[in-house]
Motif scaffolding. Structure first.
Motif, PDB file in Angstrom:
ATOM      1  N   SER A 130      30.676   3.731   5.974  1.00 18.51           N
ATOM      2  CA  SER A 130      30.070   2.904   7.016  1.00 18.51           C
ATOM      3  C   SER A 130      31.082   2.486   8.068  1.00 18.51           C
ATOM      4  O   SER A 130      30.711   2.179   9.211  1.00 18.51           O
ATOM      5  N   TRP A 131      32.385   2.500   7.700  1.00 23.03           N
ATOM      6  CA  TRP A 131      33.402   2.072   8.659  1.00 23.03           C
ATOM      7  C   TRP A 131      33.538   3.039   9.840  1.00 23.03           C
ATOM      8  O   TRP A 131      34.190   2.736  10.832  1.00 23.03           O
ATOM      9  N   GLY A 270      28.323   0.977  22.429  1.00 19.51           N
ATOM     10  CA  GLY A 270      29.589   0.801  21.714  1.00 19.51           C
ATOM     11  C   GLY A 270      29.678  -0.568  21.059  1.00 19.51           C
ATOM     12  O   GLY A 270      30.087  -0.696  19.891  1.00 19.51           O
ATOM     13  N   PHE A 271      29.290  -1.610  21.798  1.00 17.26           N
ATOM     14  CA  PHE A 271      29.252  -2.966  21.224  1.00 17.26           C
ATOM     15  C   PHE A 271      28.278  -3.025  20.055  1.00 17.26           C
ATOM     16  O   PHE A 271      28.569  -3.634  19.015  1.00 17.26           O
ATOM     17  N   LYS A 272      27.124  -2.378  20.213  1.00 16.51           N
ATOM     18  CA  LYS A 272      26.104  -2.383  19.168  1.00 16.51           C
ATOM     19  C   LYS A 272      26.636  -1.731  17.886  1.00 16.51           C
ATOM     20  O   LYS A 272      26.383  -2.207  16.773  1.00 16.51           O
ATOM     21  N   LEU A 273      27.373  -0.631  18.035  1.00 18.07           N
ATOM     22  CA  LEU A 273      27.926   0.049  16.873  1.00 18.07           C
ATOM     23  C   LEU A 273      28.955  -0.814  16.147  1.00 18.07           C
ATOM     24  O   LEU A 273      28.948  -0.920  14.916  1.00 18.07           O
ATOM     25  N   ILE A 274      29.849  -1.422  16.917  1.00 21.67           N
ATOM     26  CA  ILE A 274      30.878  -2.267  16.297  1.00 21.67           C
ATOM     27  C   ILE A 274      30.250  -3.486  15.639  1.00 21.67           C
ATOM     28  O   ILE A 274      30.642  -3.898  14.532  1.00 21.67           O
ATOM     29  N   ASN A 275      29.253  -4.060  16.288  1.00 21.92           N
ATOM     30  CA  ASN A 275      28.562  -5.215  15.706  1.00 21.92           C
ATOM     31  C   ASN A 275      27.870  -4.831  14.397  1.00 21.92           C
ATOM     32  O   ASN A 275      27.881  -5.586  13.416  1.00 21.92           O
ATOM     33  N   ALA A 277      28.841  -2.394  12.449  1.00 19.50           N
ATOM     34  CA  ALA A 277      29.911  -2.189  11.471  1.00 19.50           C
ATOM     35  C   ALA A 277      30.374  -3.514  10.883  1.00 19.50           C
ATOM     36  O   ALA A 277      30.678  -3.608   9.685  1.00 19.50           O
ATOM     37  N   LEU A 278      30.409  -4.570  11.708  1.00 20.96           N
ATOM     38  CA  LEU A 278      30.803  -5.895  11.211  1.00 20.96           C
ATOM     39  C   LEU A 278      29.750  -6.440  10.237  1.00 20.96           C
ATOM     40  O   LEU A 278      30.099  -7.103   9.248  1.00 20.96           O
ATOM     41  N   HIS A 279      28.486  -6.154  10.517  1.00 18.82           N
ATOM     42  CA  HIS A 279      27.417  -6.631   9.636  1.00 18.82           C
ATOM     43  C   HIS A 279      27.441  -5.932   8.277  1.00 18.82           C
ATOM     44  O   HIS A 279      26.948  -6.497   7.292  1.00 18.82           O
TER      45      HIS A 279
END
Length: 333
Positions: A130-131, A270-275, A277-279
């Motif tokens: 998932s990372w 890009g922000f959506k993907l990183i967010n 990944a944080l979830h």
């Protein structure tokens, strides 16, 4: 989402039928498409893609229908950037206008095969690691920054297209004809087989698309994790590129804010993907391996709305400013 093997067979059948129609109805008889022809076929390909979306909605439900639609619109918007490169490639190789349809179709088929490999590889990575969303997200943010720089003119590219390394490599080790031999890709003469510029141009179009796949495939994976929907959206957006090329060949220079619109879309994704990944965080050096849910994840409806609105604003603003600039030039003349 459970995708039966029959669904893949149906999708493959639709794609092969569309390619066959292109070959039999257009490419087999070399000609330069009229604006009317390009318009009608562009509309037809969009309608086919939307009908497929309705089928997805009916079979698997509204969530997956929206995911497919969001992915298709994203891929279609990003594919416009491909056309800039295609224009440069075809003009650099000096492909006769009547033969450009064949080059584009062959190059798009190559690109479709390469993208399928990328998509399946991406699905395997996401399922087991998932990372990888951190990497996808960071890459898209960097791409968004580059789009802004290109729009501002900071990254001035050469007018002349330089074929990818594989094309230059082939031209060094394989005999190449001095010019085009009709629409032939291979030419047999004097007991030797020659490669024509037509084949080199096809390879250039197909391999150039790989660069865009690196950006667009991570982008669509932010909207859906289903490889079936990702490939379908990619296939329908790519297969419509040939008609779209001839439709907007003379209009690309009027969409002057295209880079900024694409930057906004890529930045958001890009922000959506990183967010995301944080979830779903599992990396021990980030918050001790615990998820970070401070910022809610935007749902598919919001993502779809953002993409559509951004595209509409980009096109409307570009056409308005272009019209104003042309009016000022006419007055000065």
């Amino acid at each position: 989402m459970h995708v039966h093997a029959l669904a893949w067979i149906v999708l493959a059948g639709i794609i092969l039928t569309m390619i066959a129609v292109d070959i039999i109805g257009h490419v087999r008889t070399p000609h330069e498409p009229t604006l009317k022809e390009a318009t009608w076929w562009s509309v037809a390909y969009i309608v086919i893609a939307l009908i497929f979306g309705i089928l997805v909605w009916a079979v698997w439900g509204p969530q997956y229908g929206q995911e497919y639609l969001g992915g298709y619109i994203t891929e279609k918007a990003l594919s416009i950037d491909n056309l800039f490169v295609f224009v440069i490639i075809l003009s650099s190789f000096r492909v006769p206008r009547k033969d450009q349809q064949e080059v584009l179709l062959a190059g798009i088929v190559i690109a479709l095969i390469l993208r399928l490999i990328f998509i399946l590889a991406g699905a395997a990575l996401i399922e087991n690691f998932s990372w990888v969303f951190y990497i996808f997200g960071a890459w898209l943010l960097w791409t968004a920054i580059n789009q802004v720089r290109e729009g501002a003119g900071e990254d001035e590219e050469e007018d002349e297209y330089r074929p990818p390394s594989i094309v230059r490599w082939i031209s060094k080790i394989v005999p190449v004809t001095d010019g085009f031999v009709g629409s032939r890709m291979l030419y047999r003469h004097g007991g030797r087989t020659y490669v024509t510029p037509m084949l080199l141009c096809v390879i250039a179009v197909g391999t150039a698309d790989v660069m865009f796949a690196v950006d667009s495939i991570p982008a669509i994976y932010s909207l859906t994790n289903e490889a079936y929907l990702v490939f379908a959206a990619n296939a329908f957006s790519l297969l419509g590129l040939r008609q779209l090329y001839f439709l907007i060949d003379g209009l690309l220079d009027r969409i002057i804010f295209l880079h900024y619109g694409l930057a906004a879309i890529l930045g958001f994704i890009g922000f959506k993907l990183i967010n995301h990944a944080l979830h779903t965080n599992e990396l021990p050096f980030i918050n001790g391996g615990q998820p970070i849910v401070a910022v809610p994840e935007p749902n598919i409806a919001f993502s779809l709305g953002f993409i559509v609105v951004t595209i509409l604003i980009t096109v409307a603003a570009s056409l308005a400013v272009s019209r104003s600039q042309r009016g000022g030039e006419d007055s000065a003349a």
